[in-house]
Design an enzyme around this catalytic site. Structure first.
Site, PDB file in Angstrom:
ATOM      1  N   PRO A 254       0.782  -1.242   0.000  1.00  0.00           N
ATOM      2  CA  PRO A 254       0.000   0.000   0.000  1.00  0.00           C
ATOM      3  C   PRO A 254       0.816   1.294   0.000  1.00  0.00           C
ATOM      4  CG  PRO A 254       0.016  -0.934   2.188  1.00  0.00           C
ATOM      5  CD  PRO A 254       0.753  -1.919   1.309  1.00  0.00           C
ATOM      6  N   CYS A 255       1.534   1.530  -1.109  1.00  0.00           N
ATOM      7  CA  CYS A 255       2.316   2.765  -1.202  1.00  0.00           C
ATOM      8  C   CYS A 255       1.414   4.002  -1.259  1.00  0.00           C
ATOM      9  CB  CYS A 255       3.231   2.717  -2.423  1.00  0.00           C
ATOM     10  SG  CYS A 255       2.388   2.469  -3.988  1.00  0.00           S
ATOM     11  N   HIS A 256       0.132   3.815  -1.594  1.00  0.00           N
ATOM     12  CA  HIS A 256      -0.788   4.955  -1.658  1.00  0.00           C
ATOM     13  C   HIS A 256      -1.052   5.563  -0.288  1.00  0.00           C
ATOM     14  CE1 HIS A 256      -3.226   1.357  -0.921  1.00  0.00           C
ATOM     15  NE2 HIS A 256      -4.089   2.145  -0.313  1.00  0.00           N
TER      16      HIS A 256
END
Length: 290
Positions: A254-256
């Site tokens: 989950p880089c967002h």
């Protein structure tokens, strides 16, 4: 390589309309457009737009926009730190434990990395998802890539994929990757669900960063500096940003959930609008908004 059939589904069209509506609201925020104006922009009646948006997000358009304000994102940055502290104080071995229940991380060995994927068979397919069309690729060892894209960019993105794994055998088999899309569109952490395994290759530093991203809970937010601190490299915030931008498995890693310290959502490999919509959806799933 054959071209995929056009990707169309209720989920895909819902995402496109939601994203278009959010972009319209952002570009006209000084005028504070009402629901009827936003609905006209996406070519729906006010009633049908409200129904579609609430079905997709679980909250009204008005509440969704409130969740994306600068004040709200700043508060969520603070709240995430508190939640992680509570998790550690409760004796959990790691605050990533909840995420570990549905995503298992595996890094390729240096020998695998050097081989360019020799011996791997990679199945891939194009799928509609809650956050737009995705090119999903996986091996029998795990999901190696999840790239958000447009159907007309399919050939380009598959060519890029083959460059990343030059010695692997590729097979266009969307029936093999459909289960990943199904999990993404339903609930990653559903009852009795087996964890999804991601198989990634990267430098030691990139692997450290991507592992750290798995400690970010649904609805939580971190800064680039937070991630640098978590991998014990407090002076490497800029390098952390570069590693995050190279994340090969969208959403599952989950880089967002990493934003700027100012509370500004910032950039994203697959577009800042998609990141905005993702974060709004995740915030809407929190207990107070679910």
């Amino acid at each position: 390589m054959s071209f995929p059939m056009p990707v169309s589904s209720t989920l895909a069209s819902d995402y496109e309309r939601v994203a278009s509506a959010i972009a319209f609201i952002q570009s006209h925020h000084h005028h504070q457009p009402d629901l009827a104006t936003i609905a006209r922009h996406v070519h729906l009646s006010e009633h049908h737009f409200q129904k579609l948006f609430t079905r997709w997000a679980g909250v009204s358009p008005k509440r969704f926009v409130q969740l994306l304000t600068l004040e709200n994102t700043k508060q969520r940055l603070t709240t995430t730190q508190s939640l992680l502290a509570v998790a550690l104080d409760s004796g959990l071995s790691s605050p990533s434990r909840l995420h570990d229940l549905y995503v298992r991380f595996e890094a390729m060995t240096p020998a695998d990395y050097r081989s360019g994927g020799a011996g791997l068979v990679i199945s891939y397919g194009l799928h509609p998802t809650r956050f737009g069309t995705a090119l999903i690729a996986q091996t029998d060892r795990g999901i190696c890539n999840l790239l958000f894209c447009e159907p007309h960019d399919f050939r380009r993105d598959v060519d890029w994929l083959k460059q990343q794994w030059p010695q692997a055998e590729f097979q266009q088999q969307p029936e093999h990757t459909q289960s990943v899309a199904d999990r993404l569109n339903q609930s990653l952490a559903g009852d009795n669900q087996q964890p999804l395994t991601v198989l990634v290759k990267g430098t030691n530093f990139q692997i450290q960063v991507w592992r750290a991203l798995l400690t970010l809970p649904l609805g939580g937010l971190f800064t680039y500096q937070d991630i640098a601190n978590r991998i014990d490299k407090p002076k490497a915030a800029r390098a952390v940003g570069t590693a995050i931008g190279a994340n090969p498995v969208g959403y599952l890693i989950p880089c967002h959930r990493v934003i700027r310290a100012t509370g500004d959502i910032g950039g994203y490999r697959w577009g800042p609008l998609r990141k905005t919509v993702m974060l709004g959806w995740e915030a809407a799933q929190s207990p107070e908004d679910a």
